[in-house]
Design an enzyme around this catalytic site. Structure first.
Site, short mmCIF file in Angstrom:
data_model
loop_
_atom_site.label_atom_id
_atom_site.label_comp_id
_atom_site.label_asym_id
_atom_site.label_seq_id
_atom_site.Cartn_x
_atom_site.Cartn_y
_atom_site.Cartn_z
N GLY A 246 2.44 3.02 10.92
CA GLY A 246 3.38 4.12 10.75
C GLY A 246 4.01 4.61 12.04
O GLY A 246 4.65 5.66 12.06
N SER B 201 3.34 -1.55 10.36
CA SER B 201 4.79 -1.56 10.56
C SER B 201 5.41 -2.92 10.25
O SER B 201 6.28 -3.41 10.97
CB SER B 201 5.14 -1.11 11.99
OG SER B 201 4.69 0.20 12.22
N LYS C 88 -0.03 4.30 -0.35
CA LYS C 88 -0.70 5.50 0.16
C LYS C 88 -0.49 6.65 -0.84
O LYS C 88 -0.45 6.42 -2.05
CB LYS C 88 -0.23 5.83 1.57
CG LYS C 88 -0.39 4.61 2.50
CD LYS C 88 -0.18 4.92 3.94
CE LYS C 88 -0.36 3.65 4.79
NZ LYS C 88 -0.28 3.93 6.23
N ASN D 137 0.84 -1.20 0.00
CA ASN D 137 0.00 0.00 0.00
C ASN D 137 0.87 1.25 0.00
O ASN D 137 1.40 1.65 1.03
CB ASN D 137 -0.92 -0.01 1.22
CG ASN D 137 -1.81 1.21 1.29
OD1 ASN D 137 -2.05 1.88 0.28
ND2 ASN D 137 -2.31 1.51 2.47
N HIS E 299 -9.75 1.42 4.81
CA HIS E 299 -8.48 1.63 5.51
C HIS E 299 -8.70 2.62 6.65
O HIS E 299 -9.52 3.54 6.55
CB HIS E 299 -7.42 2.16 4.54
CG HIS E 299 -6.04 2.16 5.11
ND1 HIS E 299 -5.59 3.15 5.95
CD2 HIS E 299 -5.01 1.28 4.97
CE1 HIS E 299 -4.34 2.89 6.30
NE2 HIS E 299 -3.97 1.75 5.72
N GLU F 25 -5.64 -4.40 10.81
CA GLU F 25 -4.63 -3.37 10.99
C GLU F 25 -4.88 -2.62 12.29
O GLU F 25 -5.72 -1.72 12.34
CB GLU F 25 -4.61 -2.41 9.80
CG GLU F 25 -5.98 -1.93 9.31
CD GLU F 25 -5.90 -0.63 8.51
OE1 GLU F 25 -4.82 -0.28 8.04
OE2 GLU F 25 -6.94 0.03 8.41
N GLU G 150 -7.17 5.11 7.64
CA GLU G 150 -7.01 6.52 7.28
C GLU G 150 -8.25 7.05 6.57
O GLU G 150 -8.62 8.22 6.76
CB GLU G 150 -5.76 6.68 6.41
CG GLU G 150 -4.49 6.42 7.20
CD GLU G 150 -3.29 6.08 6.34
OE1 GLU G 150 -2.22 5.83 6.94
OE2 GLU G 150 -3.41 6.04 5.11
#
Length: 244
Positions: free
Chosen positions: A167, A206, A11, A9, A93, A161, A95
């Site tokens: 991150g 991560s 992003k 991914n 996701h 996730e 985000e």
């Protein structure tokens, strides 16, 4: 046991020119492995990637409209993604949920739209740090999964996730990943019956070459949704090789 999927991914990174260079470098350096590789790239880069990715590396998008077509300025339909060669699309996701207010119902609508056009949705679920600290991660994630799969068929990938590990450099242990993957597997079996045996459950947060093998070695983990480590070809090659 389903084949491991390494879903990369990117992003909001890489221009079309940078995507082409990445794909050409990957073509030079990637050796066949045991895992399936798929690149979840910004939609504007997909045509370039389709032309230059190594054979066997799948193409995916990071989001899709819940609408078939119409007056939805700025959105991209599932049919458009299929037309440029996409196989997968990420939906829900963390985000997108946090920054764009996407609900479980939105995620389910997008997943259904993807499936109706022949795309495989990668449905993302997972808890924040506050939920984890209360020990409520299983109940929270399964409730999110239930809503996000409402009306969705079994041709799906689920990505767990934990939001606190995305991150941040913090990574759930292999046991943490397996705890949620096993609970997700049970929920999928309740929903889809024996079809759940073939559904891949990914871990995201991560992931790197030095931890991917231990995480994907768990009984119910079938790959990874990789963020930062997907941007450099040597890191991707390292993860691919670690899963051989």
């Amino acid at each position: 046991m389903p084949q491991n999927l390494l879903a990369l991914n990117w992003k909001m990174n890489k221009t079309p020119a940078e995507a082409r260079a990445w794909a050409e470098e990957l073509r030079e350096k990637l050796e066949p492995g045991e895992a399936e590789l798929a690149v979840m790239a910004p939609s504007i880069t997909l045509p370039s990637l389709a032309a230059h990715l190594p054979p066997g590396v799948a193409l995916g998008a990071q989001d899709v409209s819940k609408h078939e077509s119409g007056a939805y300025t700025g959105e991209i339909s599932a049919a458009m993604l299929v037309d440029v060669g996409a196989k997968y699309v990420v939906v829900g996701h963390s985000e997108r949920r946090e920054y764009h207010g996407e609900t479980d119902a939105d995620v389910a609508a997008k997943a259904k739209q993807a499936q109706a056009n022949g795309l495989i949705p990668i449905v993302c679920v997972g808890e924040g740090l506050d939920v984890r600290e209360k020990g409520e991660q299983v109940a929270y994630t399964l409730k999110q999964l239930e809503g996000s799969l409402s009306g969705v068929g079994p041709d799906v990938v689920v990505a767990y996730e934990p939001v606190w590990a995305i991150g941040t450099g913090k990574t759930a242990t292999a046991d943490d990943a397996e705890e949620l993957a096993a609970a997700i597997r049970d929920a999928l079996t309740e929903r889809y019956g024996s079809d759940a045996d073939g559904i891949r459950i990914l871990y995201g947060g991560s992931v790197k070459a030095d931890n991917i093998a231990s995480i994907c070695g768990q009984p119910n983990v079938n790959g990874a949704l990789v963020g930062g480590a997907s941007l450099k070809v040597p890191d991707v090659v390292g993860m691919n090789d670690a899963l051989k």
